[in-house]
Design an enzyme around this catalytic site. Sequence first.
Site, PDB file in Angstrom:
ATOM      1  N   CYS A  31       0.789  -1.240   0.000  1.00 48.78           N
ATOM      2  CA  CYS A  31       0.000   0.000   0.000  1.00 48.78           C
ATOM      3  C   CYS A  31       0.819   1.287   0.000  1.00 48.78           C
ATOM      4  O   CYS A  31       0.424   2.290  -0.601  1.00 48.78           O
ATOM      5  CB  CYS A  31      -0.942   0.042   1.208  1.00 48.78           C
ATOM      6  N   CYS A  34       1.701   3.762  -3.114  1.00 48.61           N
ATOM      7  CA  CYS A  34       0.714   4.694  -3.688  1.00 48.61           C
ATOM      8  C   CYS A  34       0.139   5.637  -2.629  1.00 48.61           C
ATOM      9  O   CYS A  34      -0.133   6.799  -2.914  1.00 48.61           O
ATOM     10  CB  CYS A  34      -0.424   3.918  -4.340  1.00 48.61           C
ATOM     11  N   HIS A  35      -0.092   5.118  -1.415  1.00 43.75           N
ATOM     12  CA  HIS A  35      -0.812   5.924  -0.418  1.00 43.75           C
ATOM     13  C   HIS A  35       0.111   6.658   0.545  1.00 43.75           C
ATOM     14  O   HIS A  35      -0.355   7.493   1.327  1.00 43.75           O
ATOM     15  CB  HIS A  35      -1.786   5.033   0.370  1.00 43.75           C
ATOM     16  N   MET A  73      -6.379   0.676  -8.411  1.00 42.56           N
ATOM     17  CA  MET A  73      -5.848  -0.223  -7.374  1.00 42.56           C
ATOM     18  C   MET A  73      -6.187  -1.674  -7.698  1.00 42.56           C
ATOM     19  O   MET A  73      -7.324  -2.001  -7.981  1.00 42.56           O
ATOM     20  CB  MET A  73      -6.432   0.146  -6.011  1.00 42.56           C
ATOM     21  N   HIS A 316       5.853  11.621 -10.741  1.00 39.34           N
ATOM     22  CA  HIS A 316       6.065  10.173 -10.618  1.00 39.34           C
ATOM     23  C   HIS A 316       7.144   9.720 -11.611  1.00 39.34           C
ATOM     24  O   HIS A 316       8.304   9.999 -11.421  1.00 39.34           O
ATOM     25  CB  HIS A 316       4.725   9.452 -10.818  1.00 39.34           C
ATOM     26  N   HIS A 358       0.805   7.463 -16.775  1.00 33.40           N
ATOM     27  CA  HIS A 358       1.867   6.578 -16.274  1.00 33.40           C
ATOM     28  C   HIS A 358       2.743   6.192 -17.461  1.00 33.40           C
ATOM     29  O   HIS A 358       2.495   5.184 -18.131  1.00 33.40           O
ATOM     30  CB  HIS A 358       1.263   5.330 -15.602  1.00 33.40           C
TER      31      HIS A 358
HETATM   32 FE1  DHE Z   1       7.080   1.387 -10.421  1.00 36.25          FE
HETATM   33  C1  DHE Z   1       9.401   2.828 -12.522  1.00 36.25           C
HETATM   34  C2  DHE Z   1       7.239   4.088  -8.391  1.00 36.25           C
HETATM   35  C3  DHE Z   1       4.297   0.252  -8.815  1.00 36.25           C
HETATM   36  C4  DHE Z   1       7.351  -1.578 -12.056  1.00 36.25           C
HETATM   37  N1  DHE Z   1       8.117   3.133 -10.452  1.00 36.25           N
HETATM   38  C5  DHE Z   1       9.017   3.561 -11.422  1.00 36.25           C
HETATM   39  C6  DHE Z   1       9.483   4.874 -11.078  1.00 36.25           C
HETATM   40  C7  DHE Z   1       8.879   5.232  -9.900  1.00 36.25           C
HETATM   41  C8  DHE Z   1       8.022   4.138  -9.514  1.00 36.25           C
HETATM   42  C9  DHE Z   1       9.065   6.517  -9.129  1.00 36.25           C
HETATM   43  C10 DHE Z   1      10.462   5.707 -11.894  1.00 36.25           C
HETATM   44  C11 DHE Z   1      11.901   5.356 -11.580  1.00 36.25           C
HETATM   45  C12 DHE Z   1      12.893   6.152 -12.406  1.00 36.25           C
HETATM   46  O1  DHE Z   1      12.720   6.254 -13.630  1.00 36.25           O
HETATM   47  O2  DHE Z   1      13.845   6.689 -11.842  1.00 36.25           O
HETATM   48  N2  DHE Z   1       5.935   2.069  -8.884  1.00 36.25           N
HETATM   49  C13 DHE Z   1       6.197   3.183  -8.165  1.00 36.25           C
HETATM   50  C14 DHE Z   1       5.230   3.333  -7.115  1.00 36.25           C
HETATM   51  O3  DHE Z   1       5.228   4.215  -6.208  1.00 36.25           O
HETATM   52  C15 DHE Z   1       4.150   2.346  -7.364  1.00 36.25           C
HETATM   53  C16 DHE Z   1       2.970   3.069  -8.001  1.00 36.25           C
HETATM   54  C17 DHE Z   1       3.587   1.665  -6.166  1.00 36.25           C
HETATM   55  C18 DHE Z   1       4.572   0.926  -5.353  1.00 36.25           C
HETATM   56  O4  DHE Z   1       4.185   0.487  -4.263  1.00 36.25           O
HETATM   57  O5  DHE Z   1       5.717   0.737  -5.732  1.00 36.25           O
HETATM   58  C19 DHE Z   1       4.829   1.450  -8.401  1.00 36.25           C
HETATM   59  N3  DHE Z   1       5.987  -0.373 -10.443  1.00 36.25           N
HETATM   60  C20 DHE Z   1       4.901  -0.626  -9.701  1.00 36.25           C
HETATM   61  C21 DHE Z   1       4.408  -1.963  -9.923  1.00 36.25           C
HETATM   62  O6  DHE Z   1       3.394  -2.491  -9.381  1.00 36.25           O
HETATM   63  C22 DHE Z   1       5.292  -2.599 -10.919  1.00 36.25           C
HETATM   64  C23 DHE Z   1       4.506  -2.937 -12.197  1.00 36.25           C
HETATM   65  C24 DHE Z   1       5.944  -3.897 -10.420  1.00 36.25           C
HETATM   66  C25 DHE Z   1       6.686  -3.713  -9.129  1.00 36.25           C
HETATM   67  O7  DHE Z   1       7.904  -3.804  -9.146  1.00 36.25           O
HETATM   68  O8  DHE Z   1       6.064  -3.473  -8.103  1.00 36.25           O
HETATM   69  C26 DHE Z   1       6.305  -1.476 -11.174  1.00 36.25           C
HETATM   70  N4  DHE Z   1       8.159   0.748 -12.012  1.00 36.25           N
HETATM   71  C27 DHE Z   1       8.159  -0.526 -12.489  1.00 36.25           C
HETATM   72  C28 DHE Z   1       9.115  -0.624 -13.567  1.00 36.25           C
HETATM   73  C29 DHE Z   1       9.684   0.650 -13.728  1.00 36.25           C
HETATM   74  C30 DHE Z   1       9.083   1.491 -12.718  1.00 36.25           C
HETATM   75  C31 DHE Z   1       9.382  -1.875 -14.398  1.00 36.25           C
HETATM   76  C32 DHE Z   1      10.752   1.083 -14.741  1.00 36.25           C
HETATM   77  C33 DHE Z   1      10.138   1.330 -16.091  1.00 36.25           C
HETATM   78  C34 DHE Z   1      11.174   1.662 -17.142  1.00 36.25           C
HETATM   79  O9  DHE Z   1      10.992   1.224 -18.298  1.00 36.25           O
HETATM   80  O10 DHE Z   1      12.133   2.359 -16.845  1.00 36.25           O
END
Ligand code: DHE
Length: 529
Positions: A31, A34-35, A73, A316, A358
């Site tokens: 959680c 996001c929250h 969510m 983000h 996103h």
């Molecule tokens: Fe991510 C990138 C934050 C959920 C997979 N994710 C990012 C970035 C941020 C972020 C700030 C950018 C980084 C950068 O470029 O410097 N992500 C968050 C969250 O806060 C969020 C919404 C909720 C959480 O609890 O983390 C979240 N993200 C997810 C997922 O559920 C994903 C699908 C699987 C996981 O790992 O939890 C996921 N996020 C990714 C991936 C990237 C990413 C694969 C990089 C994408 C790219 O092509 O560079």
Amino acid sequence: MAVLLVGALALAQGLTPEQMEQGKQIYFQQCAGCHGVLRKGATGKNLEPETLKKEGLTEDAIKAIITNGMGGMPAWGKLGILKPDEIDLMAKFLLSPVPEPPAWTFEDIKKNWKVHVPVSQRPTKPETTRNWQNFFGVILRDMGQVAIVDGDTKELVKILPTGYATHILRSSKDGRYFYVIGRDGRAEIIDLWSKEPTLVAEAKVCLDARSIDTSKYEGYEGKYAVVGCYWPSNFVILDGQTLEPIKMVSTQGYVQSTGEFLRENRVASIVSSHFSPEWILNIKEGGQTWLVDYSKLNLKGKPIVVKMIDTDRFLHDGGWDLSKRYFLVAANAVKKVDVIDAKTGSFVASIPVGNKPHPGRGANWVHPEYGPVWATGHIKDNKIAVIGTDPEGHPQYAWKVVKMIETMSPGNLFIKTHPKSPWLIADFPVAPTPEANATLCAWEKDNLEKDPVCWEVPGARDIHARMVHIEFNKDGSEFWVSAWANKDTPSFIVVYDSYTLQEKTRITGDWVRTPTGHFNVYNTANDIY
Ligand code: DHE
């Protein structure tokens, strides 16, 4: 006293101290991202107990939302990620007072820093005989591992242990090192020049993090690394070769428009400028982009200059435009994409888009009419926004949505293309239906009016997998997509032909569990997306 009070109130909600601990763990894992750890809301809504009660959300109503999902969510219950007793617990936990999150100091980082292979013992040229520039680093999220897969032969080269729920990988400028950051704030360096990929250094930088990058400006290549932390809200500069901590800078501060003080003011995406020795850090809750100059860290006192640019709130993820001069970042909760000029160090535009943009890093191509464009999908809208990015050649389209493409569903997380592919590809891992979660769509980049080609990936639904994250290989001839199932089920990565969209092969094996992001060395090092 405060701790006793929280304990007493939690008990009043029917939770024992052990259940409270379990609630904290689940909240952190599912959680907080996001929250927010303080539950004040960002990408997701405010979940403070007072707010929930004011909104009339009873324990039963909260259980139903956690079970069935809502908006962007996931349906934690239906997807089998949380069991009914855990959902009961979480409903009670959310109605209890917010527990104080722990601290993590510079000393803690130092104590939890290890160099496994000193720089002097690392190879000075590639010792592997494989085409390492076409390696893919595949995150095996719930296994706490990163797999290195040979992009030419599709063979598993090595599995390396990393932190809990590794989030992203970034490459050094020459591609030799993968820098890894986990949701638990653990950073690692993987050396791809060794005979086989080797973990050469690690550091637990904070308690919750999502971003990492290195210094890429000429003369500083690989000298420093930077980690963007969610909790404690700060960024930490580390030695780029060993991860020894150098400097920690808090991002707690004020919302410029209201003066509200934020203890939780998290660092979201980070990129390394190609125009100056600076990183671009996107500060989420406060709504600022910080340009952090790393050129004076070798001087006494390690002076650091931070330029703070006011932006929209809730920044983000984001990526460069085609020229790598402009950084486009989603301010997801306010339905905007903001643009920062890395050359002049200034704010350029705030562009209204759809609900919860996103982009991942977004997708770039040259459109026959609009010129260079960058695009983002949305979590809560069935739309892809295509934005003009060429103020000199195509000023009439610059920083405007030139085209809103309709998609078959909301719930898109990543889109991607490559200069060699005619297609723009999208996934739908947080869409409301399993059919959409298993589906991919492709649009002709030059003909956005044409209906997309969409297909359900055979076998994905059978293992309750969500297709997630698209990445091209080095020469752009194929793209890979992960089937993200749960940890108990071996899954697969599908490899598609990037011209015909035909499935070429699948990467399978007992080791392929919870694959999520996968990063090609060459494309990641060179910001090709
Ligand atoms: Fe991510 C990138 C934050 C959920 C997979 N994710 C990012 C970035 C941020 C972020 C700030 C950018 C980084 C950068 O470029 O410097 N992500 C968050 C969250 O806060 C969020 C919404 C909720 C959480 O609890 O983390 C979240 N993200 C997810 C997922 O559920 C994903 C699908 C699987 C996981 O790992 O939890 C996921 N996020 C990714 C991936 C990237 C990413 C694969 C990089 C994408 C790219 O092509 O560079």
